[in-house]
Scaffold this motif. Structure first.
Motif, mmCIF file in Angstrom:
data_model
loop_
_atom_site.group_PDB
_atom_site.id
_atom_site.type_symbol
_atom_site.label_atom_id
_atom_site.label_comp_id
_atom_site.label_asym_id
_atom_site.label_seq_id
_atom_site.Cartn_x
_atom_site.Cartn_y
_atom_site.Cartn_z
ATOM 1 N N THR A 33 -6.018 -0.608 52.519
ATOM 2 C CA THR A 33 -5.504 -0.074 51.268
ATOM 3 C C THR A 33 -4.911 -1.215 50.452
ATOM 4 O O THR A 33 -4.885 -2.362 50.895
ATOM 5 C CB THR A 33 -4.465 1.038 51.520
ATOM 6 N N VAL A 34 -4.444 -0.895 49.248
ATOM 7 C CA VAL A 34 -4.051 -1.944 48.307
ATOM 8 C C VAL A 34 -2.544 -2.054 48.113
ATOM 9 O O VAL A 34 -2.082 -2.904 47.359
ATOM 10 C CB VAL A 34 -4.736 -1.727 46.944
ATOM 11 N N SER A 35 -1.772 -1.195 48.773
ATOM 12 C CA SER A 35 -0.321 -1.251 48.590
ATOM 13 C C SER A 35 0.387 -0.648 49.791
ATOM 14 O O SER A 35 -0.171 0.181 50.519
ATOM 15 C CB SER A 35 0.090 -0.485 47.324
ATOM 16 N N ALA A 36 1.631 -1.062 49.985
ATOM 17 C CA ALA A 36 2.449 -0.490 51.049
ATOM 18 C C ALA A 36 2.718 0.985 50.796
ATOM 19 O O ALA A 36 2.852 1.781 51.738
ATOM 20 C CB ALA A 36 3.766 -1.263 51.162
ATOM 21 N N ALA A 37 2.798 1.370 49.519
ATOM 22 C CA ALA A 37 3.037 2.770 49.186
ATOM 23 C C ALA A 37 1.927 3.660 49.723
ATOM 24 O O ALA A 37 2.181 4.734 50.280
ATOM 25 C CB ALA A 37 3.158 2.929 47.669
ATOM 26 N N THR A 38 0.669 3.219 49.570
ATOM 27 C CA THR A 38 -0.437 4.020 50.082
ATOM 28 C C THR A 38 -0.460 4.011 51.602
ATOM 29 O O THR A 38 -0.781 5.024 52.231
ATOM 30 C CB THR A 38 -1.774 3.517 49.524
ATOM 31 N N HIS B 292 -4.238 -6.663 48.659
ATOM 32 C CA HIS B 292 -3.942 -6.382 47.264
ATOM 33 C C HIS B 292 -5.116 -6.689 46.337
ATOM 34 O O HIS B 292 -6.013 -7.465 46.678
ATOM 35 C CB HIS B 292 -2.750 -7.232 46.792
ATOM 36 N N ASN B 293 -5.072 -6.094 45.168
ATOM 37 C CA ASN B 293 -5.952 -6.519 44.072
ATOM 38 C C ASN B 293 -5.619 -7.952 43.684
ATOM 39 O O ASN B 293 -4.457 -8.379 43.754
ATOM 40 C CB ASN B 293 -5.733 -5.649 42.837
ATOM 41 N N GLY B 294 -6.620 -8.680 43.233
ATOM 42 C CA GLY B 294 -6.354 -9.944 42.576
ATOM 43 C C GLY B 294 -6.133 -9.699 41.090
ATOM 44 O O GLY B 294 -6.386 -8.607 40.582
ATOM 45 N N THR B 295 -5.631 -10.696 40.416
ATOM 46 C CA THR B 295 -5.469 -10.607 38.968
ATOM 47 C C THR B 295 -6.648 -11.314 38.303
ATOM 48 O O THR B 295 -6.901 -12.482 38.588
ATOM 49 C CB THR B 295 -4.158 -11.272 38.508
ATOM 50 N N PRO B 296 -7.395 -10.625 37.451
ATOM 51 C CA PRO B 296 -8.525 -11.277 36.778
ATOM 52 C C PRO B 296 -8.053 -12.436 35.898
ATOM 53 O O PRO B 296 -6.869 -12.548 35.555
ATOM 54 C CB PRO B 296 -9.121 -10.151 35.920
ATOM 55 N N ASP B 297 -8.985 -13.276 35.551
ATOM 56 C CA ASP B 297 -8.687 -14.355 34.609
ATOM 57 C C ASP B 297 -8.335 -13.742 33.259
ATOM 58 O O ASP B 297 -9.171 -13.104 32.626
ATOM 59 C CB ASP B 297 -9.900 -15.275 34.471
ATOM 60 N N MET B 298 -7.102 -13.926 32.843
ATOM 61 C CA MET B 298 -6.649 -13.341 31.581
ATOM 62 C C MET B 298 -6.434 -14.411 30.511
ATOM 63 O O MET B 298 -5.666 -14.226 29.571
ATOM 64 C CB MET B 298 -5.357 -12.557 31.813
ATOM 65 N N THR B 299 -7.110 -15.545 30.676
ATOM 66 C CA THR B 299 -6.990 -16.621 29.695
ATOM 67 C C THR B 299 -7.477 -16.136 28.328
ATOM 68 O O THR B 299 -8.569 -15.574 28.210
ATOM 69 C CB THR B 299 -7.815 -17.843 30.114
ATOM 70 N N VAL B 300 -6.652 -16.328 27.347
ATOM 71 C CA VAL B 300 -7.017 -15.955 25.984
ATOM 72 C C VAL B 300 -6.766 -17.134 25.058
ATOM 73 O O VAL B 300 -6.019 -18.050 25.380
ATOM 74 C CB VAL B 300 -6.208 -14.740 25.485
ATOM 75 N N GLY B 301 -7.399 -17.098 23.907
ATOM 76 C CA GLY B 301 -7.137 -18.118 22.902
ATOM 77 C C GLY B 301 -5.778 -17.872 22.266
ATOM 78 O O GLY B 301 -4.953 -17.119 22.785
ATOM 79 N N GLU C 238 4.916 -1.616 43.305
ATOM 80 C CA GLU C 238 4.739 -2.993 43.766
ATOM 81 C C GLU C 238 4.152 -3.865 42.660
ATOM 82 O O GLU C 238 4.462 -5.048 42.569
ATOM 83 C CB GLU C 238 3.836 -3.020 44.991
ATOM 84 N N ALA C 239 3.290 -3.276 41.827
ATOM 85 C CA ALA C 239 2.743 -4.029 40.696
ATOM 86 C C ALA C 239 3.839 -4.354 39.688
ATOM 87 O O ALA C 239 3.806 -5.392 39.028
ATOM 88 C CB ALA C 239 1.623 -3.234 40.019
ATOM 89 N N VAL C 240 4.837 -3.461 39.559
ATOM 90 C CA VAL C 240 6.001 -3.693 38.708
ATOM 91 C C VAL C 240 7.200 -4.013 39.596
ATOM 92 O O VAL C 240 7.504 -3.251 40.512
ATOM 93 C CB VAL C 240 6.337 -2.444 37.859
ATOM 94 N N VAL C 241 7.856 -5.114 39.337
ATOM 95 C CA VAL C 241 9.139 -5.386 39.978
ATOM 96 C C VAL C 241 10.194 -4.838 39.024
ATOM 97 O O VAL C 241 10.485 -5.436 37.987
ATOM 98 C CB VAL C 241 9.343 -6.895 40.229
ATOM 99 N N ASP C 242 10.733 -3.697 39.359
ATOM 100 C CA ASP C 242 11.609 -2.961 38.446
ATOM 101 C C ASP C 242 12.795 -3.805 38.000
ATOM 102 O O ASP C 242 13.526 -4.367 38.815
ATOM 103 C CB ASP C 242 12.101 -1.689 39.126
ATOM 104 N N GLY C 243 12.961 -3.894 36.678
ATOM 105 C CA GLY C 243 14.064 -4.653 36.121
ATOM 106 C C GLY C 243 13.782 -6.125 35.961
ATOM 107 O O GLY C 243 14.587 -6.857 35.369
ATOM 108 N N GLU C 244 12.633 -6.589 36.472
ATOM 109 C CA GLU C 244 12.279 -8.014 36.376
ATOM 110 C C GLU C 244 10.984 -8.233 35.606
ATOM 111 O O GLU C 244 10.933 -9.057 34.694
ATOM 112 C CB GLU C 244 12.153 -8.628 37.770
#
Length: 401
Positions: free
Chosen positions: A168-173, A191-200, A321-327
């Motif tokens: 699975t992809v998270s401790a929650a699941t 976990h999922n990886g993060t895609p390349d989000m390079t932008v101009g 887990e994808a969001v660190v609450d407050g950070e």
């Protein structure tokens, strides 16, 4: 001293109801194809069998070297997968020896309904579950079908896969699966990886702006984003919302926007390319993920990768887990709290900027090569277990988020 022998290559068959070219495809499909591509990079062969649709041919090979077979429809793909596999075992069809051979291992992806391949495949099976659908069945289906779907997911599947490795992809699941009686020692987290989000050079919109990215279906709860826009509009006259994605629920969302009087503030983009997605996330002040449940929350880390914090719901599965609450973003307890947290981020420039930078750093922790390496190790481990033999307790390193 002799170098250790290289791990043997395997033919891995992924069974998933959709692929990324499917108009209804989403984060689950991205995960499957990126992991399959990472296996190919490591010398394995990967085949994905999924449902047919108008946007893709019956068979093709992706740029990552993954062979895609499209058979059956939305509901019949499960039966067709079994027939294709069994035909291959008898020497016929696209999985016969003449066309590349039978798979050494199956990754059975359960999006609520699994393929139940452990019943008929005399090969090791990895059960991949993004999240448990307890809350979603009643939202998507009527009472009786929802009850049947939940019975399959919560009672039948745990028994069919009782000897299989889970991923699975998270401790929650993983915790949710434990609630269904599945020993956490058999569940690996990749976990999922993060895609390349390079932008101009993309600048933030001059006026406050929100973005929702994903399939337009009821359990994504885009209505919450529309109501937040309506409630904050008087305080922030320039506020706008972009709804990026497509799905059968779009007419209902457009009607709600009209009922709320915010049609002139909402832009429905339909399908967006990867480049357009990156630009939309980079231009927005705040990203919203009001979904009822997510296995991980890929759009959250995609937004974070371009410095955009997200507001989501607490208790919505892997988003915690994808969001660190407050950070790196904020988690809300209910709709009123959701609106309040959106207001906070839109009106506090310094807080939003600091949180965006933290979100960028958090997203950088998750890469597809690392996830692929972990999954490849599981493939090697599972392939060495005879079909039907119980999976032994896993090493602790696989269990850590």
């Amino acid at each position: 001293m002799e170098a250790p022998a290289a791990a043997p290559t395997r033919h891995v068959l992924f069974l998933n109801w959709r692929d990324t070219r499917n108009p209804e495809g989403g984060g689950s499909e991205v995960y499957v194809e990126r992991i399959a591509g990472e296996l190919v990079r490591r010398g394995h062969r990967a085949t994905l069998l999924c449902a047919t649709h108008s946007a893709g041919p019956a068979e093709e090979t992706t740029t990552d070297g993954v062979r895609v077979l499209r058979r059956g429809g939305r509901h019949t793909v499960y039966l067709r997968a079994a027939l294709v596999y069994l035909a291959g075992a008898l020497g016929f069809g696209p999985l016969s020896r003449r066309h590349g051979g039978r798979p050494d291992l199956i990754v059975d992806v359960g999006n609520g309904l699994p393929f139940l391949s452990a019943l008929y495949a005399r090969r090791p099976v990895i059960a991949l579950v993004h999240h448990v659908h307890r809350e979603q069945w009643p939202v998507v289906l009527g009472r009786w079908l929802a009850s049947f779907g939940w019975w399959v997911e919560s009672w039948l599947a745990p028994r069919v896969y009782r000897r299989c490795q889970y991923v699975t992809v998270s401790a929650a699941t993983r915790d949710e699966l434990a609630g269904l009686g599945i020993d956490p020692a058999r569940v690996a987290i990749v976990h999922n990886g993060t895609p390349d989000m390079t932008v101009g050079p993309v600048t933030r919109s001059p006026q406050p702006s929100l973005v929702v990215l994903g399939r337009l279906v009821p359990h994504k709860q885009v209505e919450v984003a529309l109501r937040a826009l309506a409630r904050l509009g008087a305080e922030l006259p320039g506020l706008s919302l972009t709804v990026a994605g497509q799905g059968w629920w779009e007419p209902q969302l457009r009607q709600l926007a009209a009922d709320l009087g915010v049609t002139d503030r909402v832009r429905f983009t339909g399908f967006v390319t990867d480049t357009e997605k990156r630009e939309l996330l980079a231009a927005a002040w705040v990203a919203l993920t009001p979904s009822l449940k997510e296995g991980w929350g890929l759009t959250i880390v995609e937004a974070g990768a371009v410095g955009t914090p997200t507001v989501a719901f607490r208790g919505a599965g892997g988003v915690e887990e994808a969001v660190v609450d407050g950070e790196t973003g904020l988690l809300a307890d209910d709709v009123d709290d959701f609106v309040a947290k959106v207001r906070l981020l839109l009106t506090d420039d310094a807080y939003r900027s600091t949180m965006g930078e933290a979100a960028r750093a958090h997203a950088a922790r998750f890469t597809w090569p690392v996830s692929g390496e972990k999954f490849a190790a599981l493939v090697t481990r599972a392939a060495n277990v005879p079909a039907g033999a119980p999976v032994k307790q896993m090493e602790q390193s696989y269990l850590l988020p």
